[in-house]
Each structure stands twice: as C-alpha cells, then as structure tokens.
Design a protein around this motif. Structure first.
Motif, PDB file in Angstrom:
ATOM      1  N   GLY A 241       0.784  -1.237   0.000  1.00  0.00           N
ATOM      2  CA  GLY A 241       0.000   0.000   0.000  1.00  0.00           C
ATOM      3  C   GLY A 241       0.811   1.280   0.000  1.00  0.00           C
ATOM      4  N   ARG A 242       2.119   1.165   0.068  1.00  0.00           N
ATOM      5  CA  ARG A 242       2.911   2.391   0.245  1.00  0.00           C
ATOM      6  C   ARG A 242       2.755   3.377  -0.913  1.00  0.00           C
ATOM      7  N   THR A 243       2.501   2.891  -2.107  1.00  0.00           N
ATOM      8  CA  THR A 243       2.387   3.842  -3.224  1.00  0.00           C
ATOM      9  C   THR A 243       0.933   4.048  -3.671  1.00  0.00           C
ATOM     10  N   GLY A 244       0.001   3.632  -2.825  1.00  0.00           N
ATOM     11  CA  GLY A 244      -1.405   3.899  -3.130  1.00  0.00           C
ATOM     12  C   GLY A 244      -2.168   2.719  -3.701  1.00  0.00           C
ATOM     13  N   SER A 245      -1.461   1.666  -4.076  1.00  0.00           N
ATOM     14  CA  SER A 245      -2.146   0.403  -4.369  1.00  0.00           C
ATOM     15  C   SER A 245      -1.364  -0.680  -3.609  1.00  0.00           C
ATOM     16  N   TRP A 246      -1.911  -1.878  -3.545  1.00  0.00           N
ATOM     17  CA  TRP A 246      -1.232  -2.878  -2.705  1.00  0.00           C
ATOM     18  C   TRP A 246       0.229  -3.041  -3.130  1.00  0.00           C
ATOM     19  N   PHE A 247       0.422  -3.133  -4.454  1.00  0.00           N
ATOM     20  CA  PHE A 247       1.794  -3.259  -4.955  1.00  0.00           C
ATOM     21  C   PHE A 247       2.003  -2.218  -6.043  1.00  0.00           C
ATOM     22  N   SER A 248       3.200  -1.682  -6.093  1.00  0.00           N
ATOM     23  CA  SER A 248       3.421  -0.538  -6.982  1.00  0.00           C
ATOM     24  C   SER A 248       3.304  -0.918  -8.454  1.00  0.00           C
ATOM     25  N   TYR A 249       3.556  -2.202  -8.791  1.00  0.00           N
ATOM     26  CA  TYR A 249       3.432  -2.566 -10.214  1.00  0.00           C
ATOM     27  C   TYR A 249       1.977  -2.431 -10.668  1.00  0.00           C
ATOM     28  N   GLN A 250       1.041  -2.482  -9.709  1.00  0.00           N
ATOM     29  CA  GLN A 250      -0.370  -2.319 -10.076  1.00  0.00           C
ATOM     30  C   GLN A 250      -0.632  -0.884 -10.547  1.00  0.00           C
ATOM     31  N   ARG A 325      -5.598   6.792   1.207  1.00  0.00           N
ATOM     32  CA  ARG A 325      -4.909   7.812   2.014  1.00  0.00           C
ATOM     33  C   ARG A 325      -3.420   7.863   1.651  1.00  0.00           C
ATOM     34  N   SER A 326      -2.833   6.667   1.492  1.00  0.00           N
ATOM     35  CA  SER A 326      -1.415   6.624   1.134  1.00  0.00           C
ATOM     36  C   SER A 326      -1.201   7.287  -0.228  1.00  0.00           C
ATOM     37  N   GLY A 327      -2.064   6.957  -1.174  1.00  0.00           N
ATOM     38  CA  GLY A 327      -1.962   7.554  -2.513  1.00  0.00           C
ATOM     39  C   GLY A 327      -2.077   9.065  -2.454  1.00  0.00           C
ATOM     40  N   GLU A 328      -2.990   9.545  -1.583  1.00  0.00           N
ATOM     41  CA  GLU A 328      -3.220  10.996  -1.497  1.00  0.00           C
ATOM     42  C   GLU A 328      -2.076  11.734  -0.814  1.00  0.00           C
ATOM     43  N   LEU A 329      -1.309  11.009  -0.006  1.00  0.00           N
ATOM     44  CA  LEU A 329      -0.228  11.674   0.734  1.00  0.00           C
ATOM     45  C   LEU A 329       0.781  12.343  -0.205  1.00  0.00           C
ATOM     46  N   ALA A 330       1.049  11.675  -1.339  1.00  0.00           N
ATOM     47  CA  ALA A 330       2.019  12.247  -2.287  1.00  0.00           C
ATOM     48  C   ALA A 330       1.527  13.609  -2.773  1.00  0.00           C
ATOM     49  N   ILE A 331       0.240  13.664  -3.091  1.00  0.00           N
ATOM     50  CA  ILE A 331      -0.320  14.919  -3.622  1.00  0.00           C
ATOM     51  C   ILE A 331      -0.309  15.986  -2.519  1.00  0.00           C
ATOM     52  N   TYR A 332      -0.743  15.563  -1.335  1.00  0.00           N
ATOM     53  CA  TYR A 332      -0.842  16.491  -0.213  1.00  0.00           C
ATOM     54  C   TYR A 332       0.532  17.071   0.147  1.00  0.00           C
ATOM     55  N   ILE A 333       1.502  16.165   0.321  1.00  0.00           N
ATOM     56  CA  ILE A 333       2.839  16.612   0.739  1.00  0.00           C
ATOM     57  C   ILE A 333       3.485  17.465  -0.366  1.00  0.00           C
ATOM     58  N   GLY A 350       8.578  10.449  -6.391  1.00  0.00           N
ATOM     59  CA  GLY A 350       8.092   9.290  -5.660  1.00  0.00           C
ATOM     60  C   GLY A 350       6.594   9.133  -5.856  1.00  0.00           C
ATOM     61  N   ALA A 351       5.982   8.328  -5.000  1.00  0.00           N
ATOM     62  CA  ALA A 351       4.545   8.090  -5.100  1.00  0.00           C
ATOM     63  C   ALA A 351       4.012   7.755  -3.716  1.00  0.00           C
ATOM     64  N   GLY A 352       2.748   8.125  -3.475  1.00  0.00           N
ATOM     65  CA  GLY A 352       2.084   7.771  -2.222  1.00  0.00           C
ATOM     66  C   GLY A 352       2.873   8.219  -1.013  1.00  0.00           C
ATOM     67  N   ALA A 353       3.126   7.263  -0.129  1.00  0.00           N
ATOM     68  CA  ALA A 353       3.844   7.567   1.111  1.00  0.00           C
ATOM     69  C   ALA A 353       5.319   7.224   0.980  1.00  0.00           C
ATOM     70  N   LEU A 354       5.861   7.380  -0.208  1.00  0.00           N
ATOM     71  CA  LEU A 354       7.297   7.186  -0.433  1.00  0.00           C
ATOM     72  C   LEU A 354       7.785   8.294  -1.365  1.00  0.00           C
ATOM     73  N   LEU A 355       8.356   9.318  -0.764  1.00  0.00           N
ATOM     74  CA  LEU A 355       8.727  10.504  -1.528  1.00  0.00           C
ATOM     75  C   LEU A 355      10.145  10.943  -1.195  1.00  0.00           C
ATOM     76  N   ALA A 356      10.739  11.687  -2.108  1.00  0.00           N
ATOM     77  CA  ALA A 356      12.008  12.343  -1.786  1.00  0.00           C
ATOM     78  C   ALA A 356      11.939  13.789  -2.230  1.00  0.00           C
ATOM     79  N   VAL A 357      12.543  14.636  -1.432  1.00  0.00           N
ATOM     80  CA  VAL A 357      12.697  16.037  -1.796  1.00  0.00           C
ATOM     81  C   VAL A 357      14.162  16.241  -2.115  1.00  0.00           C
ATOM     82  N   GLU A 358      14.414  16.665  -3.337  1.00  0.00           N
ATOM     83  CA  GLU A 358      15.808  16.926  -3.699  1.00  0.00           C
ATOM     84  C   GLU A 358      16.136  18.386  -3.396  1.00  0.00           C
ATOM     85  N   LEU A 359      17.237  18.575  -2.699  1.00  0.00           N
ATOM     86  CA  LEU A 359      17.653  19.925  -2.315  1.00  0.00           C
ATOM     87  C   LEU A 359      18.612  20.488  -3.368  1.00  0.00           C
TER      88      LEU A 359
END
Ligand code: PLP
Length: 421
Positions: A241-250, A325-333, A350-359
């Motif tokens: 679920g980390r990227t908004g679906s059970w598995f990211s390949y989905q 909710r996980s999927g929406e986190l990427a948009i929200y953050i 990134g996607a969902g609840a797995l993101l990086a901010v590049e400085l």
C-alpha cells in the motif's frame, strides 16, 4: 542522574556491546504513539520515516496491539512440520490482493533480503533448467545485505569486502530503454548467453526514491516474457500500500496500460507494520513449481504470530481506507512543499507515502541531523537518503495536523541550513 545522561549511558553501552556496522545511533527511543515517538530523555519527534517504510500504521495501533496479545496467548511459533489458520489465511489474502494468476503460491520469510534470496534461488534454478547464463539487475539497485541479495545490489562499497559474490549478474542502467533492448538483443544473447531473470524495484528507494518509468517497467515485462526470463519485482519498500495500491506494479500497469504482472514478487517492511515478516509470491503454476520439496526453508518464516499481525495489517488498511490515504499523501505533501516556495527545494519525486525532496545542494544530512536536535519546536525524523535528498516514508494514517506541523518545521530547517551552506 540528569535526563540527558540516560541516552548517553545507553549509547556507551551500545558502542561497547553492539557490532559497529550502523555507526553510532542518533537516538535512544523509548516508545511511540501514532506518528510520534519519544526518546529516553523525554524528547518528542514527529516521524516522517516510519522505521524506513515499515511502520505503515504508525506506532502502537490499538488493533495491532490487541492481536499481538491475543495471538501470544494462543501460540507464537510451531515448526514447519505443521501449519495454522493465520498463515494459511495470509497466503490466500496476499494472492488475492496481488492479482496474480491461478496456481500462484506464497512463501513466508522474516525480512526483505531473505525474500530476495529465495527469489534468486528460484531464478538460479530456472537458469540451470533453461541453460541460461545471465541475470539482470539495475544500476543503483538495493535488494538487501545477505550474500545473494547483495550480489543483486549495485553499490560496490557494500559488496567489495565480500567478493567474489554470486556470478553472472549483469547490471544495466536503470530506466534506460536502449540499454534494456541491448541486454536482451539477439546479439547479446548469442555472445553472453540467455537471460534467466531480471530484478527491479519500481521505485529505487535506497538510491534516493528514483522511480522507473511505467513504460520502462512494461518493457521489462515484455522482454523477460519473450525470452523466458523471470521478472522479479522487489516490493520490499514499495509494497503493501505504500504507493497507493497494494503493490506498486499495479499502479504502473494502469499508467502504462500494459500487463505488468511479475513472475515473482518479494515483500517485507510494511507487511508486519514493524513485526518481522516477509513474503515471496510466485505467480502461476509454472513458476510456483520451479522449487521442489526440500529446496528451501525457514524456521521462523510465517509463524502464527507474524501471520496474525500481517492479516490484521491488511484488514486495517482495508477498513481505514489507507490505500487511498497513502496515494493521497504524495499529492498532499507535494502541494505543501510547492507552497513553501523554498528556494532550496529542487524536485519532489516518488509516489504515495514514499517521496524524496531533492535539495539544491549537498546538505540533506545536515537537515536530517538538525531536525533531530531542535529545541524550540518538536523534532522531526526524516532521512537523508542521499547527500542532496530527503526521504519521506510516513505512516499511511499520519494525522494531517501532525504532518502539517512537521512540514512547517522541515521548511524552516531547510531554509536555515540552505542559507548556511
Ligand atoms: N529490497 C528493498 C527494495 C529494500 O528497500 C530493502 C531494505 O531497505 C531490502 C530489499 C532489504 O530488506 P531487509 O532490510 O528487510 O533485509
């Protein structure tokens, strides 16, 4: 004894007694609730890292606590001569949520590396069966630290002290379609032999949260299928679920409008919300029959306690609508970060609840360290995944107010540190 001495004392003990492979830990933690954790000195931290993409439900979810107690009172472990209701139910659920074919099977492990070890064993046996000569992995990959998983991991610094590792693993440039075509070309096959398998992460987490394009992943699927090579998708960091679906390949299958159904799926991390459990799904009958009786095993893998917890993790994600909710986190953050208009933020990926901010410079480590020592506000746990990138892997159910608070703090720290570079 003053409070601050408490963590110092534990850290001394740590250094005296623990193998030094992790260096000196930054904190000595005591307990957590939701997305907040407390150290032994009483400091509070908002956790945007979730135990590195593990604590998907935050700390001490009441339902998880309850099932742990319930199952402990029944049984924690039995040998693999037997099975139990929890383990069997979990296997069925994983097959259902991954959308794999009939005849698919599950094996339970205790970690991500162990899941990849098994996947590699299956690929190696397949290689022997077809007379293959090559296994493909990607530049910047991370698949774990055991010797097999390490052989599939790119960073030479992790590997060199232990060489020689498993042979015949060839690294090709991640996300480069030309290099992919070349590796599978007739010429390469004639020259170097047939490819028996390919390992990919859809988002290369440890490399700095670097997503592969859906088009690239779809092409990996096509080429492996055409060449009778097994496609292994490592969902250890991206799965459950980390990227908004059970598995990211989905997700990627939808984006590419293609069939991206791996032959083998490996997972761990969020599956147990912090309790050690991993799993491997073999897709369909043929792949599921590559290993025969006696060719693999694990003492603890899929014990009733781990399985009960993972079953509950899946139920909570379903009941609390946490995929969404996980999927929406990427948009929200991402929106919040864009609203900062912070001159030192270069990119969000990134996607969902797995993101990086590049400085804009190599000061991610300074930001992460400073976030752990703030005095005028709550502290924040975030990871400098590379010298210029910060990784977010929060709980899917992180409270919006707490998240906002952490993001405000982070914005200020990035500004301060950016100005002082
Ligand atoms: N694969 C991926 C994609 C990972 O991110 C990790 C850990 O970060 C692993 C495998 C190894 O998992 P573990 O540390 O549970 O062995």
């Amino acid at each position: 004894m003053t409070e601050s001495l408490l963590s110092d004392q534990f850290l001394d003990n740590y250094q005296n007694n623990m193998l030094g492979v992790f260096g000196k830990p930054a904190l000595v933690l005591d307990h957590g609730k939701g997305s907040e954790v407390f150290d032994v000195d009483g400091n509070v931290y908002i956790d945007l890292l979730g135990g590195i993409a593990v604590n998907c439900l935050g700390y001490c979810h009441e339902k998880i606590n309850n099932v742990i107690i319930e199952q402990c009172q029944k049984m924690i472990h039995h040998s693999n001569f037997f099975t139990n209701k929890q383990t069997v139910e979990l296997a069925k659920k994983l097959i259902d949520i991954s959308g794999v074919d009939e005849g698919s099977k599950v094996f339970f492990t205790n970690s991500g590396a162990e899941s990849n070890e098994l996947a590699l064993k299956i690929v190696k046996k397949h290689m022997n069966q077809i007379g293959g000569k090559r296994i493909i992995a990607l530049t910047n990959s991370f698949h774990g630290r055991t010797l097999g998983a390490l052989s599939l991991t790119y960073k030479s610094q992790y590997k060199e002290p232990f060489s020689p590792l498993i042979p015949n693993i060839e690294f090709i440039e991640a996300n480069n379609l030309d290099k992919l075509e070349l590796a599978f070309s007739e010429l390469a096959t004639q020259k170097y032999g047939q490819i028996a398998g390919m390992f990919i992460e859809t988002i290369q987490g440890e490399a700095g949260v670097k997503p592969l394009s859906a088009q690239y992943i779809a092409r990996c699927r096509e080429l492996t299928k055409r060449n009778n090579a097994l496609l292994v998708i490592d969902e250890v960091q991206t799965g459950m679920g980390r990227t908004g679906s059970w598995f990211s390949y989905q997700n990627q299958a939808v984006v590419a409008s293609a069939d991206i159904s791996p032959d083998i799926i490996t997972m761990a991390k969020s599956l147990g919300d912090g309790f050690p459990i991993g799993a491997v799904i073999t897709n369909g009958e043929t792949v599921s029959n590559i290993l025969s009786k006696g060719e693999h095993g694990s003492t603890f893998g899929g014990n009733p306690l781990a399985a009960k917890i993972a079953n509950e993790v899946i139920s909570i994600i379903e009941d609390e609508k946490l995929l969404q909710r996980s999927g929406e986190l990427a948009i929200y953050i991402s929106k919040k970060i864009l609203d900062w208009k912070n001159e030192f933020v270069k990119e969000i990926r990134g996607a969902g609840a797995l993101l990086a901010v590049e400085l804009s410079g190599e000061f991610a480590d300074r930001v992460a360290k400073r976030c752990l020592s703030l005095e005028s506000s709550k502290r924040v746990i975030i990871n400098a995944v590379s010298s210029n990138s910060l990784r977010f892997a929060p709980a899917f159910n992180i409270d919006a107010d707490i998240l906002d608070e952490a993001l405000d703090i982070l914005n200020n720290v990035i500004l301060e540190e950016g100005k002082s570079v």
